[in-house]
Design a protein around this motif. Structure first.
Motif, PDB file in Angstrom:
ATOM      1  N   LYS A  10      24.016  44.529  46.819  1.00 17.70           N
ATOM      2  CA  LYS A  10      24.809  45.025  45.687  1.00 17.70           C
ATOM      3  C   LYS A  10      24.765  44.079  44.491  1.00 17.70           C
ATOM      4  CE  LYS A  10      28.354  47.544  48.273  1.00 17.70           C
ATOM      5  NZ  LYS A  10      29.812  47.587  48.559  1.00 17.70           N
ATOM      6  N   CYS A  11      24.549  42.796  44.736  1.00 15.77           N
ATOM      7  CA  CYS A  11      24.614  41.780  43.686  1.00 15.77           C
ATOM      8  C   CYS A  11      23.499  41.974  42.664  1.00 15.77           C
ATOM      9  CB  CYS A  11      24.513  40.383  44.303  1.00 15.77           C
ATOM     10  SG  CYS A  11      24.585  39.045  43.099  1.00 15.77           S
ATOM     11  N   CYS A  14      24.474  38.924  37.801  1.00 17.12           N
ATOM     12  CA  CYS A  14      24.966  38.903  36.423  1.00 17.12           C
ATOM     13  C   CYS A  14      25.657  37.592  36.077  1.00 17.12           C
ATOM     14  CB  CYS A  14      25.906  40.073  36.172  1.00 17.12           C
ATOM     15  SG  CYS A  14      27.477  39.967  37.070  1.00 17.12           S
ATOM     16  N   ASP A  16      28.905  36.848  36.569  1.00 13.93           N
ATOM     17  CA  ASP A  16      30.335  36.950  36.285  1.00 13.93           C
ATOM     18  C   ASP A  16      31.166  36.192  37.318  1.00 13.93           C
ATOM     19  OD1 ASP A  16      29.850  38.449  34.039  1.00 13.93           O
ATOM     20  OD2 ASP A  16      30.400  40.368  34.949  1.00 13.93           O
ATOM     21  N   CYS A  17      30.814  36.294  38.575  1.00 14.97           N
ATOM     22  CA  CYS A  17      31.562  35.582  39.618  1.00 14.97           C
ATOM     23  C   CYS A  17      31.404  34.069  39.459  1.00 14.97           C
ATOM     24  CB  CYS A  17      31.125  36.029  41.008  1.00 14.97           C
ATOM     25  SG  CYS A  17      29.386  35.714  41.400  1.00 14.97           S
ATOM     26  N   GLU A  54      37.333  39.933  41.833  1.00 13.65           N
ATOM     27  CA  GLU A  54      37.825  40.843  40.799  1.00 13.65           C
ATOM     28  C   GLU A  54      36.863  40.987  39.631  1.00 13.65           C
ATOM     29  OE1 GLU A  54      41.660  39.164  39.970  1.00 13.65           O
ATOM     30  OE2 GLU A  54      42.535  39.992  41.794  1.00 13.65           O
ATOM     31  N   SER A  55      36.060  39.959  39.365  1.00  8.76           N
ATOM     32  CA  SER A  55      35.147  40.018  38.226  1.00  8.76           C
ATOM     33  C   SER A  55      33.846  40.740  38.541  1.00  8.76           C
ATOM     34  CB  SER A  55      34.835  38.608  37.721  1.00  8.76           C
ATOM     35  OG  SER A  55      34.086  37.885  38.685  1.00  8.76           O
ATOM     36  N   CYS A  56      33.597  41.038  39.813  1.00  9.87           N
ATOM     37  CA  CYS A  56      32.337  41.675  40.215  1.00  9.87           C
ATOM     38  C   CYS A  56      32.460  43.193  40.117  1.00  9.87           C
ATOM     39  CB  CYS A  56      31.947  41.270  41.634  1.00  9.87           C
ATOM     40  SG  CYS A  56      30.371  41.992  42.140  1.00  9.87           S
ATOM     41  N   GLU A  57      31.813  43.755  39.096  1.00 12.69           N
ATOM     42  CA  GLU A  57      31.856  45.207  38.896  1.00 12.69           C
ATOM     43  C   GLU A  57      31.069  45.953  39.956  1.00 12.69           C
ATOM     44  OE1 GLU A  57      30.805  46.319  34.926  1.00 12.69           O
ATOM     45  OE2 GLU A  57      32.248  44.930  34.033  1.00 12.69           O
ATOM     46  N   GLU A  58      30.147  45.270  40.622  1.00  9.24           N
ATOM     47  CA  GLU A  58      29.316  45.907  41.643  1.00  9.24           C
ATOM     48  C   GLU A  58      30.004  45.941  43.007  1.00  9.24           C
ATOM     49  OE1 GLU A  58      26.568  47.346  40.665  1.00  9.24           O
ATOM     50  OE2 GLU A  58      26.793  46.516  38.666  1.00  9.24           O
ATOM     51  N   GLY A  59      31.097  45.195  43.163  1.00  5.21           N
ATOM     52  CA  GLY A  59      31.783  45.125  44.447  1.00  5.21           C
ATOM     53  C   GLY A  59      31.008  44.321  45.484  1.00  5.21           C
TER      54      GLY A  59
END
Length: 66
Positions: A10-11, A14, A16-17, A54-59
């Motif tokens: 999924k990663c 990006c 963000d994490c 929480e910052s990972c939009e991809e989950g």
């Protein structure tokens, strides 16, 4: 103690994490031409703040208490 798990499928690497980790324990790594986030800190470093999750939009990031 908290365990940070990254689902590499999924990663999207990006970052963000990585940017949101309060203790700087995450990094983007590349292996076999694939980039993804990885927990690179000491296992005891994680505060369990969930900002990476929480910052990972991809989950792709999951934080669990151990």
């Amino acid at each position: 103690m908290y365990i940070v798990t990254i689902d590499v499928d999924k990663c999207k690497a990006c970052g963000d994490c990585v940017e949101n980790c309060a203790v700087g324990a995450l990094a983007i790594v590349e292996e076999d031409g694939m980039k993804y986030a990885m927990y690179t800190g000491d296992p005891n470093d994680c505060l369990g703040c969930l900002s990476c999750e929480e910052s990972c939009e991809e989950g792709a990031v999951t934080v669990t208490e151990f």
